[in-house]
Design a protein around this motif. Structure first.
Motif, mmCIF file in Angstrom:
data_model
loop_
_atom_site.group_PDB
_atom_site.id
_atom_site.type_symbol
_atom_site.label_atom_id
_atom_site.label_comp_id
_atom_site.label_asym_id
_atom_site.label_seq_id
_atom_site.Cartn_x
_atom_site.Cartn_y
_atom_site.Cartn_z
ATOM 1 N N PHE A 306 0.836 -1.203 0.000
ATOM 2 C CA PHE A 306 0.000 0.000 0.000
ATOM 3 C C PHE A 306 0.872 1.254 0.000
ATOM 4 N N ASP A 307 1.953 1.228 0.793
ATOM 5 C CA ASP A 307 2.856 2.387 0.827
ATOM 6 C C ASP A 307 3.407 2.696 -0.558
ATOM 7 N N ASP A 310 0.543 3.996 -2.890
ATOM 8 C CA ASP A 310 0.111 5.342 -2.487
ATOM 9 C C ASP A 310 1.180 6.381 -2.805
ATOM 10 N N TYR A 313 0.986 7.379 -6.360
ATOM 11 C CA TYR A 313 -0.105 8.321 -6.634
ATOM 12 C C TYR A 313 0.240 9.716 -6.141
ATOM 13 N N TRP A 355 -1.341 -0.113 -10.317
ATOM 14 C CA TRP A 355 -2.624 0.060 -9.617
ATOM 15 C C TRP A 355 -3.660 -0.933 -10.141
ATOM 16 N N LYS A 373 -9.945 1.458 -4.236
ATOM 17 C CA LYS A 373 -9.106 2.663 -4.217
ATOM 18 C C LYS A 373 -8.116 2.667 -5.385
ATOM 19 N N TYR A 374 -7.417 1.548 -5.583
ATOM 20 C CA TYR A 374 -6.393 1.524 -6.633
ATOM 21 C C TYR A 374 -7.016 1.407 -8.016
ATOM 22 N N TYR A 377 -7.695 4.963 -8.764
ATOM 23 C CA TYR A 377 -6.458 5.641 -9.171
ATOM 24 C C TYR A 377 -6.182 5.388 -10.654
#
Length: 799
Positions: A306-307, A310, A313, A355, A373-374, A377
Motif C-alpha cells: 500500500f505504501d 500510495d 499516486y 494500480w 481505491k487503486y 487511481y
C-alpha cells in the motif's frame, strides 16, 4: 620404530594432510543429488537433469566441477594435450580453455612439477579474451597469480570466489623444463533448484531461448537472495527491479516459490533509489501471489504494498527525479538523462499498470476497499490521458508498451500505438532485454504474436547466435555483423557489459504463458487458462508448468489438431483451441482433438532496416593528411591546440557540436587529451592549408575505468531549415600510444534517439583511421570502448 616404518608414517601423514587441505579449500559441499537421466539438448545447464532430495530456500550453495571442452595454446607447439584436463607444457605460452558455457565458478588446476621460479598467471572471462571491468571491483582485471594450496592452483579474484566464467587461461613464463598440468577444471556453485517447468516446440531456437533464460537465472541464485549479475564489477548485489523478470522466469522454470518469497521479503524495503523499481516489486508480489496462492505473504507485505502504490499516486503529478529506466538511448541512456520525457510518460503508465494489476489481486484476496481505491487511481489517471486528445502521439516505444500493459487502451487506441511505436521492426528493439520483455508483453496483448516472435529472434536469438549460453545486460542484433561469436562485447553507458544478466530472462515466462499458453486465472492455479498461440511458424508445442497442486502438462500439435492436457487435482483448466473459439472447462487428464484445422496467416515483415542504411567506409591510408580528402565543408579537430582548445570550422548547416559545458562545445562523458604539439608523426593531423606545416594531435576519450563511462557522445545540432540534404561525416581515430584500442560507433537521430545505422567496430587504428558515413539530419554519434585503454576520437570532418 625402524626408519622404513617412520618414513611410511610420515608419507601417510603428509597424504592425509594434503587430502584435508585439498578438501578445505572449497567453501561449499559437493552437490548432494542425483541425475534423473533426462537430457535436454537445448539447455546449456549441465545440471538440467539433476535432482535433489528436497531443495529448500534455506539450502546453502553446493559445488560441482566442469572440465574444458576445448584447449588452444599460443604458440600451439608449446603444449602436448593428453586429455581435456591434462597437458604437458614445454615452453612459455598462454593456454586458453573453453568450458562451453558460462558458469558461476572459479578456476583451478594441479601441478606437482612447476618450479618456483616459473611465472604463472591465470585469467577468466565470459568472452574469448581475458576480462576487464570497471574500477571499484575487487579485481578489475580478471587476471592474477593463482593462490597455491598444496599442488592445487586457484584463481581468487573476490571474497565470494565466483565469477562469470566460460573461458580460462594459464599464462606461463620463464619455464626451463617441461611440466604437467592436471585436473584443469572449474569449480561451479549452484543453489539446489529443480527444473519443474519445461518448454519445447518445433522452433528449436525458441526452445533454446527458454532454457537459456532459465539457466541465466539459476546461475545467479545465491544462498539467501536472487543475484543480479554474475561478473564481479562492484555492483553485484540485489537489484529490486532486475529481480522482476528474473523471478518471473523462476516461477515457470523452477516453481521455487519459497525462495522467490524469500527474495520478495529481501527486496521489500529497498528500491535502489529507482522509482520504477518499487512498482516492479509490487508487480512481482502480484505474480508470486497468482502463481503460489500464498495469502499469508500478501497479508504480511500488504502494508508495504500500500505504501508503494500510495507513494506513486502522491508524486504522479510532480514526479521525483527518475534516476533510471533502462539503458536504451530513448530512455535517456541509463544514468545520462533518465528524467527525460519518455521516461516520465513511461513511469506514469507503469503506475497505472501497477494500480490496475494490484487492484485485481487485492479484490481476489478480499481487500475490497483497497482494491476499489487503486482501481479508481488507475481509472482517473487513464482518463486524464484521454483528456489530452491523441495521447498516443506523445509516446515512444517504451512508454507505449507500458501504456498497453496498463490495460486501459481501447482496440482503436492500440492500433494507433502500433502504427506509432511498433510497426517498424527496428524501432521496437530495446537495447536492454529487460525493457524488451515489456515490449513483447505489449505485442502479445495486441495479438501481434508473429511480430513478437520476430523481435524475440532479433533480441534473444541474436544473443545465442553471438555465442551466448546466458543472456546479456544489453544487446544489438548488429553485434553479430561486426564481431565473431564470443568476442568481447561492446561496452557502453551500462559500463563493462555483463554477459550473464538475469534481468534479461523474462522471455522464459513469456514463452510459457503466451506460446505454451498456460497462465493462472485464480491464485495458486485453482483455475488456469490454456490458450496456446500457434502460428504458421510454430506447429507444435509442449511443456510443463509447476503449480502448488502439482505439474500441469500440456502438448498440442497444430497439424494433427490434437493434444494432451493433464490438470492437477484441485484445479480446473479453461482451455481454448488455437484453431477456433471453442472453449472448454476441464479437470483431470484429457485427450484433445479438433476437426477444424485452420490456416494461420503468414507474417510478412521486412528484416531489420536502418534509416541511414548500413554502409560505412574506412580509410587507413590517409592518416593525418586530411587536406584535400576530408573537411571540405567543415571540421573540428579535438583538443588540437591544447586541452579544451579545439580547432573548428563548422559547415553552415551545423549550429554547434556538443561536447563540453561551455557556450559552443559540450563533451559528455569524455576526457580531454592533447597528445602532441608540433610533430612530424604522420598520424598527427595537419594544420589548416597554408598555415604551419607541422602537425598536432589531441583527442576526446572515454573515462575508463570509471563505472558507466565506457562511452561518450557527440551531438551535432543543425541550423533551422538547413538540414535535409545528405552529407558525409568522417570520424578520425588514432590509437596514439598503440595500446590495442578497439571501439564501436553508434549513430542516432538527435531528436528522437532512433538508431539510424547498425553498430560499427573500429579496430587496429594505431596508424590512424577514418570512418565515414552519410547523414541527413541532426545526429548523435556515440563512441564506445570495447578493448584497450579507452576509446579515442581526434577529429570530425564534414563533406
Amino acid at each position: 620404530m625402524d626408519i622404513k616404518k617412520l618414513f611410511l608414517w610420515i608419507v601417510c601423514l603428509w597424504v592425509s594432510w594434503g587430502a584435508r587441505a585439498q578438501k578445505s579449500i572449497e567453501p561449499y559441499p559437493t552437490v548432494s543429488g542425483f541425475y534423473t537421466g533426462a537430457k535436454v539438448a537445448a539447455s546449456p545447464d549441465p545440471l538440467v537433469g539433476y535432482r535433489w532430495a528436497s531443495p529448500a530456500a534455506s539450502d546453502n550453495l553446493e559445488i560441482y566441477t566442469l572440465i574444458p571442452e576445448s584447449i588452444v595454446s599460443e604458440p600451439a607447439h608449446a603444449i602436448d594435450i593428453k586429455d581435456l584436463t591434462t597437458l604437458q607444457v614445454k615452453s612459455d605460452c598462454s593456454i586458453r580453455f573453453d568450458f562451453g558455457r558460462v558458469s558461476a565458478a572459479w578456476f583451478e588446476f594441479d601441478s606437482r612439477d612447476l618450479p618456483a621460479e616459473v611465472e604463472i598467471e591465470t585469467s577468466i572471462s565470459e568472452y574469448n579474451e581475458p576480462a576487464i571491468v570497471n574500477a571499484g571491483a575487487q579485481h578489475p582485471e580478471k587476471t592474477a597469480r593463482p593462490v597455491k594450496y598444496g599442488n592445487t592452483y586457484r584463481l581468487e579474484l573476490n571474497d565470494m570466489l565466483y565469477e562469470g566464467v566460460r573461458f580460462a587461461w594459464i599464462h606461463i613464463k620463464n619455464l626451463k623444463q617441461p611440466a604437467i598440468l592436471s585436473r584443469v577444471h572449474l569449480v561451479c556453485q549452484v543453489k539446489p533448484t529443480h527444473y519443474e517447468g519445461s518448454f519445447s516446440c518445433n522452433d528449436s531456437m525458441l526452445t533454446r531461448i527458454w532454457y537459456t533464460g532459465a539457466y541465466t537465472v539459476k546461475l545467479n541464485l545465491l544462498h539467501d537472495y536472487f543475484g543480479a549479475i554474475l561478473m564481479e564489477r562492484s555492483d553485484r548485489h540485489s537489484w529490486t527491479g532486475d529481480a522482476h523478470p528474473s523471478q518471473a522466469a523462476a516461477l515457470v522454470a523452477f516453481g521455487n516459490y519459497d525462495f522467490i518469497k524469500t527474495n520478495i521479503f529481501h527486496t521489500a524495503r529497498q528500491a535502489n533509489g529507482i522509482a520504477s523499481y518499487a512498482l516492479y516489486w509490487a508487480l512481482s508480489l502480484r505474480d508470486y501471489y497468482y502463481y503460489s496462492g500464498d495469502e499469508a505473504t500478501l497479508e504480511a507485505l500488504s502494508g508495504n504494498l500500500f505504501d508503494k502504490l500510495d507513494r506513486a499516486y502522491a508524486h504522479y503529478d510532480s514526479l521525483p527525479y527518475l534516476s533510471f529506466y533502462g539503458w536504451d538511448e530513448r530512455l535517456g541512456a541509463g544514468f545520462e538523462n533518465p528524467h527525460c520525457l519518455e521516461n516520465q510518460r513511461a513511469y506514469r503508465m507503469l503506475c497505472i499498470a501497477a494500480w490496475t494489476e494490484c487492484s485485481q489481486m487485492l479484490r481476489h484476496a478480499g481487500y475490497t476497499d483497497m482494491a476499489d481505491k487503486y482501481a479508481w487511481y488507475a481509472l482517473w489517471r487513464s482518463m486524464q490521458w484521454r483528456f489530452q486528445g491523441q495521447w498516443w502521439n506523445l509516446l515512444g516505444t517504451h512508454a507505449a508498451a507500458d501504456a498497453i500493459n496498463a490495460g486501459f487502451a481501447t482496440p482503436k487506441e492500440e492500433q494507433h500505438l502500433w502504427k506509432k511505436a511498433f510497426a517498424n521492426r527496428q524501432d521496437r528493439i530495446s537495447y536492454s532485454p529487460f525493457n524488451q520483455y515489456f515490449i513483447i508483453k505489449a505485442l502479445a496483448k495486441m495479438g501481434r504474436y508473429g511480430e513478437a516472435l520476430n523481435t524475440i529472434d532479433d533480441c534473444w536469438g541474436g544473443q545465442i547466435r553471438y555465442g551466448g549460453t546466458t543472456f546479456f545486460e544489453v544487446f544489438r542484433p548488429s553485434w553479430n555483423d561486426v564481431s565473431r561469436p564470443n568476442d568481447a562485447p561492446v561496452n557502453n553507458q551500462c559500463g563493462y557489459s555483463s554477459m550473464t544478466h538475469p534481468w534479461s530472462a523474462g522471455i522464459t515466462r513469456w514463452l510459457s504463458e503466451e506460446i505454451l499458453g498456460i497462465s493462472p486465472m485464480e491464485p495458486g492455479f485453482k483455475k488456469f487458462a490454456v490458450h496456446p498461440h500457434l502460428s504458421e511458424k510454430i506447429t507444435w508445442v509442449k511443456g510443463d508448468m509447476p503449480t502448488p497442486h502439482g505439474t500441469i502438462h500440456f502438448e498440442y500439435d497444430r497439424d494433427k489438431g490434437e493434444g494432451i492436457l493433464v490438470v492437477p487435482d484441485g484445479c480446473e483448466a479453461y482451455f481454448q483451441y488455437p484453431e477456433d473459439e471453442t472453449k472448454l472447462f476441464l479437470a483431470g487428464t484429457h485427450i484433445l482433438k479438433t476437426n477444424k484445422p485452420k490456416r494461420f496467416p503468414k507474417i510478412k515483415e521486412a528484416p531489420l532496416n536502418y534509416a541511414l542504411g548500413e554502409h560505412y567506409f574506412e580509410d587507413d591510408h590517409t592518416s593525418g593528411d586530411w587536406h584535400g580528402h576530408y573537411g571540405k565543408k567543415g571540421y573540428l579537430l579535438c583538443n588540437f591546440d591544447g586541452i579544451s582548445k579545439h580547432r573548428e570550422h563548422l559547415p553552415d548547416f551545423v549550429s554547434r557540436v556538443v561536447f563540453l559545458k561551455n557556450d559552443n562545445i559540450l563533451y559528455q562523458n569524455a576526457e580531454h587529451v592533447h597528445w602532441t604539439g608540433d610533430t612530424t608523426d604522420r598520424r598527427a593531423l595537419q594544420n589548416e592549408a597554408g598555415s604551419n606545416p607541422t602537425r598536432r594531435l589531441g583527442a576526446i576519450t572515454t573515462r575508463d575505468p570509471a563505472p558507466c563511462y565506457q562511452t561518450m557522445t557527440i551531438d551535432i545540432h543543425g541550423k533551422k531549415g538547413k538540414f535535409g540534404k545528405k552529407y558525409q561525416l568522417s570520424l578520425y581515430f588514432v590509437d596514439w600510444e598503440k595500446v590495442g584500442r578497439r571501439s564501436a560507433i553508434e549513430v542516432f537521430d538527435l531528436e528522437t534517439k532512433q538508431l539510424l545505422k547498425p553498430i560499427y567496430m573500429v579496430r587496429d587504428y594505431e596508424n590512424g583511421k577514418y570512418v565515414s558515413f552519410s547523414v541527413d539530419r541532426p545526429t548523435r554519434v556515440r563512441i564506445n570502448q570495447v578493448r584497450g585503454k579507452n576509446a579515442a576520437l581526434s577529429g570530425l570532418f564534414f563533406d
